[in-house]
Design a protein around this motif. Structure first.
Motif, mmCIF file in Angstrom:
data_model
loop_
_atom_site.group_PDB
_atom_site.id
_atom_site.type_symbol
_atom_site.label_atom_id
_atom_site.label_comp_id
_atom_site.label_asym_id
_atom_site.label_seq_id
_atom_site.Cartn_x
_atom_site.Cartn_y
_atom_site.Cartn_z
ATOM 1 N N LEU A 87 47.128 70.215 55.693
ATOM 2 C CA LEU A 87 47.409 71.422 54.916
ATOM 3 C C LEU A 87 46.122 71.997 54.324
ATOM 4 C CD1 LEU A 87 49.948 73.030 54.041
ATOM 5 C CD2 LEU A 87 49.998 71.615 51.979
ATOM 6 N N MET A 88 45.269 71.156 53.782
ATOM 7 C CA MET A 88 44.007 71.616 53.195
ATOM 8 C C MET A 88 43.100 72.245 54.251
ATOM 9 S SD MET A 88 43.042 68.535 50.557
ATOM 10 C CE MET A 88 41.611 69.321 49.836
ATOM 11 N N LEU A 89 43.134 71.706 55.456
ATOM 12 C CA LEU A 89 42.266 72.221 56.519
ATOM 13 C C LEU A 89 42.836 73.482 57.158
ATOM 14 C CD1 LEU A 89 41.260 68.836 58.177
ATOM 15 C CD2 LEU A 89 39.932 70.222 56.558
ATOM 16 N N ARG A 90 44.120 73.685 57.019
ATOM 17 C CA ARG A 90 44.799 74.817 57.649
ATOM 18 C C ARG A 90 44.978 76.020 56.716
ATOM 19 N NH1 ARG A 90 49.052 71.964 58.993
ATOM 20 N NH2 ARG A 90 50.369 72.799 57.364
ATOM 21 N N GLU A 91 45.199 75.744 55.418
ATOM 22 C CA GLU A 91 45.505 76.804 54.453
ATOM 23 C C GLU A 91 44.441 76.855 53.357
ATOM 24 O OE1 GLU A 91 49.429 76.450 52.832
ATOM 25 O OE2 GLU A 91 50.351 76.128 54.799
ATOM 26 N N ASP A 92 44.338 78.008 52.728
ATOM 27 C CA ASP A 92 43.434 78.142 51.588
ATOM 28 C C ASP A 92 44.154 77.723 50.316
ATOM 29 O OD1 ASP A 92 41.375 79.120 53.173
ATOM 30 O OD2 ASP A 92 41.994 81.210 52.903
ATOM 31 N N ASP A 93 43.564 76.800 49.587
ATOM 32 C CA ASP A 93 44.058 76.338 48.289
ATOM 33 C C ASP A 93 45.550 76.011 48.241
ATOM 34 O OD1 ASP A 93 41.480 76.659 47.117
ATOM 35 O OD2 ASP A 93 41.848 78.816 46.962
ATOM 36 N N PRO A 94 46.039 75.168 49.143
ATOM 37 C CA PRO A 94 47.458 74.817 49.075
ATOM 38 C C PRO A 94 47.759 74.011 47.817
ATOM 39 C CG PRO A 94 46.339 73.338 50.561
ATOM 40 C CD PRO A 94 45.336 74.403 50.170
ATOM 41 N N THR A 95 48.997 74.121 47.347
ATOM 42 C CA THR A 95 49.467 73.298 46.240
ATOM 43 C C THR A 95 50.391 72.246 46.816
ATOM 44 O OG1 THR A 95 49.312 75.126 44.663
ATOM 45 C CG2 THR A 95 50.734 73.287 44.053
ATOM 46 N N ARG A 143 36.630 72.596 51.207
ATOM 47 C CA ARG A 143 37.965 73.211 51.160
ATOM 48 C C ARG A 143 38.768 72.527 50.060
ATOM 49 N NH1 ARG A 143 39.395 76.794 54.654
ATOM 50 N NH2 ARG A 143 41.607 76.348 54.397
ATOM 51 N N THR A 144 39.652 73.261 49.412
ATOM 52 C CA THR A 144 40.349 72.729 48.248
ATOM 53 C C THR A 144 41.859 72.684 48.425
ATOM 54 O OG1 THR A 144 40.388 74.908 47.213
ATOM 55 C CG2 THR A 144 38.562 73.452 46.621
ATOM 56 N N GLY A 145 42.453 71.830 47.619
ATOM 57 C CA GLY A 145 43.899 71.711 47.495
ATOM 58 C C GLY A 145 44.213 71.375 46.052
ATOM 59 N N LEU A 146 45.417 71.694 45.627
ATOM 60 C CA LEU A 146 45.802 71.521 44.228
ATOM 61 C C LEU A 146 47.039 70.654 44.101
ATOM 62 C CD1 LEU A 146 45.624 75.323 43.697
ATOM 63 C CD2 LEU A 146 44.098 73.760 42.510
ATOM 64 N N ARG A 147 46.978 69.712 43.174
ATOM 65 C CA ARG A 147 48.200 68.999 42.816
ATOM 66 C C ARG A 147 48.981 69.887 41.875
ATOM 67 N NH1 ARG A 147 47.015 62.799 41.381
ATOM 68 N NH2 ARG A 147 47.324 63.671 39.324
ATOM 69 N N SER A 148 50.263 69.670 41.819
ATOM 70 C CA SER A 148 51.111 70.502 40.961
ATOM 71 C C SER A 148 50.744 70.380 39.488
ATOM 72 C CB SER A 148 52.577 70.150 41.171
ATOM 73 O OG SER A 148 52.785 68.786 40.880
ATOM 74 N N ASN A 149 50.052 69.309 39.097
ATOM 75 C CA ASN A 149 49.637 69.152 37.700
ATOM 76 C C ASN A 149 48.320 69.870 37.391
ATOM 77 O OD1 ASN A 149 47.616 67.556 38.797
ATOM 78 N ND2 ASN A 149 48.138 65.727 37.615
ATOM 79 N N GLY A 150 47.770 70.563 38.402
ATOM 80 C CA GLY A 150 46.549 71.325 38.195
ATOM 81 C C GLY A 150 45.280 70.643 38.668
#
Length: 178
Positions: A87-95, A143-150
């Motif tokens: 998901l991180m490699l495919r999308e921008d800033d997924p949560t 590339r970034t990804g976000l946990r639901s807690n921020g």
């Protein structure tokens, strides 16, 4: 003790990205992306051997998972982190959706699983996630990804956080043997 609920782990383990883990000795800042796949593959035989122990189903106390439960958890961590890395490699800033590891353990009945089945599934999932980390290009590390807690992860910090979980649980199962 099998079947009894384990108290949930409510700690936010992201602190291991900036400080050594005093329990297992893992130092995230020393890990490169190229080490993650090989480290995962190197740990698989230890999991398999641990699952062959006659005490693999035994909880050492009421608040600690058995080796089998830890292994089933790690199998699921392998699967989840492979999906999240993709998901991180495919999308921008997924949560990332919340994942309650304790609820997952109860719903999947980790304690009642067949240790040899878990060993096969853990190896398959481990090799798959290791291969995904092997394929990360230097241009993808930020590339970034976000946990639901921020909590924000880069691909590199995500990999380090993931590897800590795997290493830490290998430490846990060494402690679980009764």
């Amino acid at each position: 003790m099998v079947g009894e609920s384990i108290p949930p782990d409510t700690k936010d383990w992201t602190w291991v990205l900036t400080a050594p883990c005093p329990e297992c000795g893992f130092v995230a800042t020393e890990i490169s992306i190229g080490q993650i796949g090989p480290e995962v593959r190197a740990g698989i035989p230890r999991w398999t051997a641990a699952l062959m122990r006659p005490d693999a189903r035994v909880r050492p106390d009421a608040t600690t998972w058995s080796t089998l439960e830890y292994a089933a958890h790690v199998r699921d961590v392998f699967r989840l982190f492979a999906e999240r890395l993709d998901l991180m490699l495919r999308e921008d800033d997924p949560t990332f959706d919340d994942w309650d590891q304790d609820a997952a353990a109860e719903q999947a009945r980790y304690a009642s699983l067949n240790p040899m089945t878990v060993a096969v599934e853990l190896e398959e999932a481990g090799r798959a996630v290791a291969e995904r980390f092997d394929q990360v290009m230097p241009s993808q590390l930020a590339r970034t990804g976000l946990r639901s807690n921020g909590s924000v992860f880069t691909v590199l910090t995500f990999g380090r956080y993931f590897l800590h979980d795997v290493v830490h649980h290998l430490h846990d199962i060494d402690s679980v043997s009764v």
